[in-house]
Design an enzyme around this catalytic site. Structure first.
Site, mmCIF file in Angstrom:
data_model
loop_
_atom_site.group_PDB
_atom_site.id
_atom_site.type_symbol
_atom_site.label_atom_id
_atom_site.label_comp_id
_atom_site.label_asym_id
_atom_site.label_seq_id
_atom_site.Cartn_x
_atom_site.Cartn_y
_atom_site.Cartn_z
ATOM 1 N N HIS A 117 1.044 3.636 -3.963
ATOM 2 C CA HIS A 117 1.865 2.439 -4.201
ATOM 3 C C HIS A 117 2.651 2.574 -5.495
ATOM 4 C CE1 HIS A 117 -2.132 0.685 -2.615
ATOM 5 N NE2 HIS A 117 -1.313 0.699 -1.573
ATOM 6 N N HIS A 119 3.131 0.473 -8.847
ATOM 7 C CA HIS A 119 2.503 -0.605 -9.611
ATOM 8 C C HIS A 119 3.457 -1.103 -10.698
ATOM 9 C CE1 HIS A 119 -1.881 -0.464 -8.230
ATOM 10 N NE2 HIS A 119 -1.204 0.328 -7.407
ATOM 11 N N HIS A 134 0.256 -4.323 -8.023
ATOM 12 C CA HIS A 134 1.416 -3.817 -7.286
ATOM 13 C C HIS A 134 2.684 -4.470 -7.824
ATOM 14 C CE1 HIS A 134 -0.806 -2.376 -3.425
ATOM 15 N NE2 HIS A 134 -1.400 -1.998 -4.545
ATOM 16 N N HIS A 142 0.911 -8.240 0.134
ATOM 17 C CA HIS A 142 0.783 -6.847 0.530
ATOM 18 C C HIS A 142 0.664 -6.791 2.057
ATOM 19 C CE1 HIS A 142 -0.509 -2.663 -0.010
ATOM 20 N NE2 HIS A 142 -1.378 -2.908 0.953
ATOM 21 N N HIS A 145 5.323 -5.347 -0.453
ATOM 22 C CA HIS A 145 5.860 -5.029 -1.782
ATOM 23 C C HIS A 145 6.797 -3.828 -1.684
ATOM 24 C CE1 HIS A 145 1.652 -6.669 -2.888
ATOM 25 N NE2 HIS A 145 2.531 -7.659 -2.852
ATOM 26 N N ASP A 148 5.013 -0.337 -1.414
ATOM 27 C CA ASP A 148 3.856 -0.167 -0.514
ATOM 28 C C ASP A 148 4.170 0.961 0.463
ATOM 29 O OD1 ASP A 148 2.416 -2.156 -1.726
ATOM 30 O OD2 ASP A 148 3.002 -3.712 -0.292
ATOM 31 N N HIS A 184 -4.466 6.402 -4.866
ATOM 32 C CA HIS A 184 -5.792 5.785 -4.794
ATOM 33 C C HIS A 184 -6.830 6.697 -4.149
ATOM 34 C CE1 HIS A 184 -4.865 1.636 -6.075
ATOM 35 N NE2 HIS A 184 -3.645 1.943 -5.656
ATOM 36 N N ARG A 207 -8.272 4.076 -8.790
ATOM 37 C CA ARG A 207 -6.991 4.744 -9.031
ATOM 38 C C ARG A 207 -7.266 6.157 -9.538
ATOM 39 N NH1 ARG A 207 -3.819 -0.442 -11.810
ATOM 40 N NH2 ARG A 207 -4.439 -1.893 -10.168
HETATM 41 CU CU LIG Z 1 -2.015 0.832 -5.673
HETATM 42 ZN ZN LIG Z 2 1.272 -3.832 -2.174
#
Ligand SMILES: [Cu+2]
Ligand SMILES: [Zn+2]
Length: 243
Positions: A117, A119, A134, A142, A145, A148, A184, A207
């Site tokens: 993603h 952030h 995010h 989500h 976003h 994403d 992630h 993360r």
């Molecule tokens: Cu993320």
């Molecule tokens: Zn998201």
């Protein structure tokens, strides 16, 4: 230039307010108003900063590079993921393309998916936790976003992929430049997890690694395109041999 932009923004805001009083109850469609405003501001931004882009001439392409490093706060048992994430936008308003080239996974990760993603903050000073939630400029759930990007499969201990049609931008008020890409440890449930975290972050887990999206020239993209083509060719050849 800044004064001109401010004038346009004020005009756009006034136009939006006038339109709203004619067509909607106060506060009834705030999200729609924000989207309309975003479109107007983006158009003004593009007109001011990328006049040559409509012709597809030099300067129309936008490139970024993001050098992925393991999070300073990951546990010893987690893989130390490194690599490169490149974005290209052929014109303002166009969808993004990306090359993702990550390594550091082990064989036991093969066949599993990792969420990636954008952030909010381009701050990796305290590990990837410092990148915040995010990036969500429109306040939507989500996985709507702009960063994403979903799930990516690990194979042969690495993660490499060319993607098109990504719903994010390198220009305009919602540009992801200066924000962070986060890799992630887990899979993104794409908002279907049935809990609050699912509609905030997809329950994607710790993360592992992150980087800050920075503007660059076209060279890294050209190098990665060549590397990707060669790797894909080798992969196909191996598939044929195995068949
Ligand atoms: Cu993320
Ligand atoms: Zn998201």
């Amino acid at each position: 230039m800044l004064a001109l932009l401010c004038s346009f923004l004020l005009l756009a805001a006034r136009a939006s307010t006038d339109m709203d009083t004619d067509t909607a109850e106060p506060g009834s469609n705030t999200a729609e108003q924000i989207r309309d405003m975003h479109v107007k501001v983006t158009e003004i931004w593009q007109a001011l900063t990328h006049r040559g882009a409509r012709d597809g001439g030099p300067g129309a392409d936008l490139y970024t590079a993001c050098s992925v490093q393991p999070s300073a706060s990951i546990g010893a048992a987690q893989p130390r993921v490194t690599g490169l994430v490149l974005f290209r936008q052929l014109a303002p308003g166009a969808k993004l393309e990306a090359f993702l080239d990550l390594e550091g996974f082990t064989a036991e990760h093969n066949g599993s998916a990792r969420a990636i993603h954008v952030h909010q903050f381009g701050d990796v000073s305290q590990g990837c936790e410092a990148t915040g939630p995010h990036y969500n400029p429109l306040g939507v759930p989500h996985p709507q976003h702009p960063g994403d990007f979903g799930n990516f499969w690990v194979r042969d201990g690495s993660l490499w992929k060319y993607r098109t049609g990504l719903n994010a931008s390198l220009v305009g008020p919602h540009s992801i430049v200066g924000r962070a890409v986060v890799v992630h440890a887990g899979q993104d449930d794409l908002g279907r997890g049935g809990d609050q975290a699912s509609v905030e972050n997809g329950n994607a887990g710790p993360r592992l690694a992150c980087c800050v999206v920075g503007v660059c020239g076209p060279e890294p993209w050209a190098r990665q395109a060549q590397k990707h083509a060669e790797r894909k060719k080798r992969w196909r050849e191996n598939e044929c041999k195995a068949a």
